[in-house]
Structure formats: structure tokens, C-alpha cells
Enzyme design. Sequence first.
Site, PDB file in Angstrom:
ATOM      1  N   LEU A  71       0.854  -1.176   0.000  1.00 22.59           N
ATOM      2  CA  LEU A  71       0.000   0.000   0.000  1.00 22.59           C
ATOM      3  C   LEU A  71       0.892   1.228   0.000  1.00 22.59           C
ATOM      4  O   LEU A  71       2.008   1.199   0.549  1.00 22.59           O
ATOM      5  CB  LEU A  71      -0.901   0.035   1.239  1.00 22.59           C
ATOM      6  CG  LEU A  71      -1.955  -1.059   1.389  1.00 22.59           C
ATOM      7  CD1 LEU A  71      -2.673  -0.905   2.728  1.00 22.59           C
ATOM      8  CD2 LEU A  71      -2.943  -1.038   0.239  1.00 22.59           C
ATOM      9  N   ASP A  72       0.415   2.329  -0.575  1.00 26.51           N
ATOM     10  CA  ASP A  72       1.120   3.599  -0.463  1.00 26.51           C
ATOM     11  C   ASP A  72       1.386   3.920   1.006  1.00 26.51           C
ATOM     12  O   ASP A  72       0.620   3.532   1.889  1.00 26.51           O
ATOM     13  CB  ASP A  72       0.273   4.743  -1.041  1.00 26.51           C
ATOM     14  CG  ASP A  72       0.144   4.684  -2.548  1.00 26.51           C
ATOM     15  OD1 ASP A  72       0.939   4.000  -3.188  1.00 26.51           O
ATOM     16  OD2 ASP A  72      -0.766   5.358  -3.067  1.00 26.51           O
ATOM     17  N   LYS A  73       2.439   4.690   1.242  1.00 23.07           N
ATOM     18  CA  LYS A  73       2.783   5.083   2.606  1.00 23.07           C
ATOM     19  C   LYS A  73       1.584   5.688   3.337  1.00 23.07           C
ATOM     20  O   LYS A  73       1.334   5.372   4.505  1.00 23.07           O
ATOM     21  CB  LYS A  73       3.931   6.093   2.591  1.00 23.07           C
ATOM     22  CG  LYS A  73       4.263   6.690   3.955  1.00 23.07           C
ATOM     23  CD  LYS A  73       5.416   7.661   3.894  1.00 23.07           C
ATOM     24  CE  LYS A  73       5.075   8.937   3.187  1.00 23.07           C
ATOM     25  NZ  LYS A  73       4.165   9.809   4.011  1.00 23.07           N
TER      26      LYS A  73
END
Length: 225
Positions: A71-73
Site C-alpha cells: 500500500l502507499d505510505k
Amino acid sequence: MVAMNALSDADPIYNPPQDPYLSLLHRDAHLLVFNKPSGLLSVPGRHPALSDSLLTRVQKEYPEALIVHRLDKDTSGVVVMSLNRQAHALIAAQFEGRTTRKSYVAEVWGRLEQAEGLVDLPLAIDPDNKPRHRVDPDHGKPAQTRWQVMGYGENRTRLRLFPLTGRTHQLRVHMKALGHVILGDEFYADGDALLAANRLLLHAEELSFRHPAGSDVTFTAPTPF
């Protein structure tokens, strides 16, 4: 959703959350499922300042753990890791073959009057604004997102998003293309839409796939906003 980390190695300003250090949703002989907090990288970056990540934290307790997807940060929610290479191959193949079922919750700027819809717009890296991505009809890779309205707030709409593909920043760019950026999105929002939340209001709420043992499983992480 398969996604690259949103933080650039060239910009190592990084203050990952420490509480909870790890939020384990499920563990068995084949896999681990975590609820990743917003602000924590899925995997470490190349710069030493970006060494703290969900994977490095997990491997301190489970050295054999392997990341299956990212997942994106700034996106929170369900992340699956395998505990052996056979499980890793079986689950990763489902992501690659798009047979997993994923749903996200997001809050976006403005009011979507239509109850549901489909965004079908190809995406590519924005070469002049890395790591941002953009709609690119000429060079982009196919990307599709279904969305459904869950409710409304003051100048905002709560959505359930179903990514049918797994492009980097797909949900973020597709919502921007609709004219309704995700609240708190430091890459794609500005002005009031950026200031409306102290984090990106995007959460990977549910993930379903075929377990390595043969059964269909679904894992859910409660939406924190």
C-alpha cells in the site's frame, strides 16, 4: 492493491507512526495479515532514513515473512504477508491475475451526485513530477476503478472504491480525474481539500482471495476515519 511507496528516496523526511507498532489481524501457518497505519512505508526505501517500514517491523518478529503486495505510505489498511515461498507464489499469482477482491473507503472533496460509476482511464508516471502519476491516453497502462457513494458530509462524499487493476496511485489519480480529490492527499489535492484532513483519507478496508490451504478468505480492517 499493488502499489509503490509514495515517499521518494530523494526526499527522506519521514516520521512514521509508532503506535500501534504492529496491528496483527490474522496469523496462521501460511500467512500474516496486518492493518498498516497511514504514514508507514510498506517496505523500506533505499535511503537509511527510510528504513522503518511494515516489512522491517514484521521481520523482527517473523524473519521468514515476505511481502506479497504493498500500500502507499499514506494509505492505511489490510496488508498480507506470506510465511513460506509456496504461499507467497500462490497469493502473488492471484494479485497478478486480478482474481483478488479489494475494497477501499475514501472521503473525497465535493459532492458526487451519481450513486455509482466506473473510471476507465489509463495511467502512467508523470515524468516531470515523480512520483506522481497522471492520466495518459497515449502511454498509460489500462486502469479501472468502480466506485459507490456511501454518504455525504459537508462538502465531501464518502465512497467505497473497488480497484479492478492495481496501478500505482490508481485510486488517487482516478478520483482527481473525476474532479473529486481524496481529502488530505499531499500529492493530488491542494487548498481546502488538502487541509480538510490530517492524513490521506484512503483505507484498504477489505481483501478477499484463495488461501494457500484452499479455502476462500476475507480479511477486514475497520476504517479509522
